[in-house]
Design an enzyme around this catalytic site. Structure first.
Site, PDB file in Angstrom:
ATOM      1  N   ASN A 144      72.691  44.551  16.539  1.00  0.00           N
ATOM      2  CA  ASN A 144      73.663  43.890  15.657  1.00  0.00           C
ATOM      3  C   ASN A 144      74.774  44.840  15.276  1.00  0.00           C
ATOM      4  O   ASN A 144      74.577  46.040  15.148  1.00  0.00           O
ATOM      5  CB  ASN A 144      72.966  43.317  14.413  1.00  0.00           C
ATOM      6  N   PHE A 148      78.596  44.806   7.770  1.00  0.00           N
ATOM      7  CA  PHE A 148      78.596  44.490   6.330  1.00  0.00           C
ATOM      8  C   PHE A 148      79.416  43.238   6.001  1.00  0.00           C
ATOM      9  O   PHE A 148      80.343  43.280   5.177  1.00  0.00           O
ATOM     10  CB  PHE A 148      79.136  45.663   5.499  1.00  0.00           C
ATOM     11  N   SER A 210      73.807  52.554   8.072  1.00  0.00           N
ATOM     12  CA  SER A 210      74.153  51.502   9.035  1.00  0.00           C
ATOM     13  C   SER A 210      75.183  52.060  10.008  1.00  0.00           C
ATOM     14  O   SER A 210      76.130  52.723   9.588  1.00  0.00           O
ATOM     15  CB  SER A 210      74.738  50.282   8.320  1.00  0.00           C
ATOM     16  N   ASN A 212      77.442  50.553  11.775  1.00  0.00           N
ATOM     17  CA  ASN A 212      78.574  49.684  12.113  1.00  0.00           C
ATOM     18  C   ASN A 212      79.777  49.801  11.196  1.00  0.00           C
ATOM     19  O   ASN A 212      80.688  48.992  11.266  1.00  0.00           O
ATOM     20  CB  ASN A 212      78.097  48.230  12.155  1.00  0.00           C
ATOM     21  N   THR A 213      79.761  50.788  10.303  1.00  0.00           N
ATOM     22  CA  THR A 213      80.928  51.021   9.445  1.00  0.00           C
ATOM     23  C   THR A 213      81.365  52.455   9.671  1.00  0.00           C
ATOM     24  O   THR A 213      80.583  53.386   9.484  1.00  0.00           O
ATOM     25  CB  THR A 213      80.560  50.785   7.959  1.00  0.00           C
ATOM     26  N   LYS A 250      68.336  55.049   2.107  1.00  0.00           N
ATOM     27  CA  LYS A 250      67.911  54.557   3.429  1.00  0.00           C
ATOM     28  C   LYS A 250      68.494  55.447   4.522  1.00  0.00           C
ATOM     29  O   LYS A 250      69.704  55.683   4.559  1.00  0.00           O
ATOM     30  CB  LYS A 250      68.352  53.098   3.615  1.00  0.00           C
ATOM     31  N   ASN A 281      66.798  52.813   9.242  1.00  0.00           N
ATOM     32  CA  ASN A 281      67.771  51.794   9.648  1.00  0.00           C
ATOM     33  C   ASN A 281      67.706  51.610  11.175  1.00  0.00           C
ATOM     34  O   ASN A 281      66.802  52.125  11.817  1.00  0.00           O
ATOM     35  CB  ASN A 281      69.174  52.232   9.191  1.00  0.00           C
TER      36      ASN A 281
HETATM   37  C1  LIG Z   1      70.760  41.449  12.164  1.00  0.00           C
HETATM   38  C2  LIG Z   1      70.425  42.656  11.312  1.00  0.00           C
HETATM   39  C3  LIG Z   1      71.223  42.957  10.205  1.00  0.00           C
HETATM   40  C4  LIG Z   1      70.912  44.067   9.429  1.00  0.00           C
HETATM   41  N1  LIG Z   1      71.684  44.335   8.322  1.00  0.00           N
HETATM   42  C5  LIG Z   1      71.343  45.388   7.529  1.00  0.00           C
HETATM   43  C6  LIG Z   1      72.071  45.650   6.333  1.00  0.00           C
HETATM   44  O1  LIG Z   1      73.005  44.926   5.966  1.00  0.00           O
HETATM   45  N2  LIG Z   1      71.717  46.736   5.587  1.00  0.00           N
HETATM   46  C7  LIG Z   1      70.673  47.552   5.933  1.00  0.00           C
HETATM   47  O2  LIG Z   1      70.366  48.522   5.224  1.00  0.00           O
HETATM   48  N3  LIG Z   1      69.946  47.299   7.052  1.00  0.00           N
HETATM   49  C8  LIG Z   1      70.248  46.255   7.839  1.00  0.00           C
HETATM   50  N4  LIG Z   1      69.504  46.001   8.969  1.00  0.00           N
HETATM   51  C9  LIG Z   1      68.404  46.929   9.340  1.00  0.00           C
HETATM   52  C10 LIG Z   1      67.035  46.443   8.857  1.00  0.00           C
HETATM   53  O3  LIG Z   1      66.982  46.402   7.460  1.00  0.00           O
HETATM   54  C11 LIG Z   1      65.911  47.388   9.388  1.00  0.00           C
HETATM   55  O4  LIG Z   1      66.101  48.659   8.844  1.00  0.00           O
HETATM   56  C12 LIG Z   1      65.912  47.485  10.910  1.00  0.00           C
HETATM   57  O5  LIG Z   1      66.227  46.251  11.495  1.00  0.00           O
HETATM   58  C13 LIG Z   1      64.567  47.940  11.460  1.00  0.00           C
HETATM   59  O6  LIG Z   1      63.549  47.017  11.173  1.00  0.00           O
HETATM   60  P1  LIG Z   1      63.016  45.916  12.250  1.00  0.00           P
HETATM   61  O7  LIG Z   1      62.796  46.641  13.541  1.00  0.00           O
HETATM   62  O8  LIG Z   1      61.770  45.364  11.629  1.00  0.00           O
HETATM   63  O9  LIG Z   1      64.081  44.908  12.357  1.00  0.00           O
HETATM   64  C14 LIG Z   1      69.797  44.897   9.766  1.00  0.00           C
HETATM   65  C15 LIG Z   1      69.004  44.570  10.874  1.00  0.00           C
HETATM   66  C16 LIG Z   1      69.304  43.462  11.648  1.00  0.00           C
HETATM   67  C17 LIG Z   1      68.423  43.140  12.831  1.00  0.00           C
END
Ligand SMILES: Cc1cc2nc3c(=O)[nH]c(=O)nc-3n(C[C@H](O)[C@H](O)[C@H](O)COP(=O)(O)O)c2cc1C
Length: 396
Positions: A144, A148, A210, A212-213, A250, A281
């Site tokens: 993804n 934000f 994250s 992406n910023t 995080k 993350n």
């Molecule tokens: C579509 C998507 C959007 C995410 N958006 C955020 C976010 O806004 N802020 C954040 O701290 N982590 C974000 N994450 C990261 C998740 O909180 C998590 O740290 C990461 O996906 C690993 O966990 P998983 O493998 O169970 O998905 C996002 C993950 C996904 C898949």
């Protein structure tokens, strides 16, 4: 002409009856055999839709509490203390699913022990251009680059305040803080987040990981992190309501060992104290990916290919901090065994996101019951006993 009209009318009735029967069947199945229903019907259908559309639909369904509430009772061995509050299980929903705090009650229904909303930015912003979410189905992974997308502090604050007024409100809610893309005051954005959400959150997360910023992950460097954490700590100290709200940091799974050591030296400084770490993350790495057609999409990778990387990092952090700071382990957890690995590597709590996309909401129950069984088999009376019990197994 009359015949044609009759034929059309009969076909329409047949259509209605068939659709009604299918809906009835789906409804009955949903309540009788949720596991099968989601895996064999809802999830494949959801996967036909573009990834972001199904994400929005899933949030909408939770918002309107369309998923049947879980009737699983958390075993006593899953009960634990979460920054001073008792929770009935250590499994939470990670940030990024409910970015704008719309679906908290529905997520609670699914059986999560705690819920993290966000990331929230001070001003509303739309994020990166679409498409920006990609499913790597064979890899059980997602890339993804939302960047934000957020409705902003004011809207999310109002939702959280309204929720706390409700008599049936009983969830533990963390707010994950981000910053605006074009902000001139990156640290100021996090300070605003602490001031705005400190009074209504059970914990806050400083998200500087994250991918992406632009420039965000650089805020994990020693100098920038020191300034940032000093400022957010000072802001928390001035809160009139909830001045001890826990603040968590995080981290990115792409940090090198020496960067981790720097971060830990920063948080050991009293002025930069954090109450917990979230590891981790999404990653920029593309190791262990089979779907090479999507591997080149820019963004953060989550799900199965991230699992081992994040578990290893949890063990490193646990070892470097000597278990002195609670860790929320996140990355590729899709089973009780995956959750147990995070816990024995050093995590006190576990979050999931991507597994929910592939397995459906019943994955929460499955993780909890398998984890509980594993603890019983090992003769551990409580999940807390397993925390860090085998961290050296995951060290390089
Ligand atoms: C579509 C998507 C959007 C995410 N958006 C955020 C976010 O806004 N802020 C954040 O701290 N982590 C974000 N994450 C990261 C998740 O909180 C998590 O740290 C990461 O996906 C690993 O966990 P998983 O493998 O169970 O998905 C996002 C993950 C996904 C898949």
């Amino acid at each position: 002409m009359v015949q044609a009209t009759r034929k059309f009318s009969r076909l329409r009735s047949l259509g209605i009856v068939t659709a009604g029967a299918a809906a009835l069947y789906m409804g009955i199945t949903a309540y009788n055999n949720q596991d099968n229903f989601y895996r064999s019907f809802v999830m494949p259908v959801a996967r036909i839709l573009p990834a972001e559309t199904s994400h929005n639909l899933a949030v909408w369904a939770c918002k309107h509490r369309l998923y049947p509430a879980s009737d699983y009772t958390d075993d006593l061995n899953l009960h634990c203390s979460f920054f001073g509050r008792l929770i009935s299980n250590p499994i939470g929903i990670a940030a990024g699913f409910d970015k704008n705090a719309e679906a908290i009650m529905g997520l609670k229904d699914l059986g999560f022990g705690f819920i993290e909303v966000g990331s929230v930015t001070p001003l509303a912003q739309s994020g990166n251009p679409k498409p920006r979410v990609f499913r790597l189905v064979d890899d059980r992974a997602i890339i993804n680059r939302y960047g934000f997308n957020s409705e902003g502090h004011d809207v999310v604050l109002k939702r959280l305040r309204d929720l706390r007024q409700r008599e049936d409100f009983n969830a533990i809610v963390g707010v994950n803080l981000g910053r605006n893309r074009d902000t001139m005051t990156p640290i100021g954005d996090y300070v605003k987040g602490v001031r705005t959400f400190g009074p209504v959150a059970d914990y806050l997360v400083i998200n500087v990981s994250s991918p992406n910023t632009k420039g965000l992950r650089e805020m994990q460097s020693k100098k920038e992190l020191t300034e940032l954490l000093e400022a957010v700590n000072a802001a928390r100290g001035k809160l009139k309501v909830n001045p001890n709200v826990p603040i968590l940091l995080k981290l990115s799974p792409d940090l090198e060992r020496r960067e981790l050591i720097d971060i830990i030296s920063v948080i050991n400084n009293k002025k930069c104290r954090v109450d917990g770490l979230i590891v981790s993350n999404t990653t920029l790495s593309r190791d262990n990916i089979n779907d090479i057609s999507l591997a080149n999409e820019a963004g953060g990778l989550s799900g199965e290919p991230l699992r081992e990387r994040s578990t290893k990092m949890i063990a490193q952090v646990y070892s470097l901090t000597k278990g002195s700071i609670p860790i929320i382990g996140v990355g590729g957890v899709a089973s009780g065994n995956d959750a147990f690995e995070k816990i024995e590597a050093g995590a006190s709590f576990v979050q999931i996101y991507t597994a929910l996309v592939y397995e459906g909401p019943e994955v929460v129950e499955r993780i909890k019951s398998d984890l509980s069984m594993r603890l019983s088999e090992l003769g551990l009376a409580n999940v807390g006993r397993a925390v860090g019990s085998n961290y050296s197994k995951y060290l390089p």
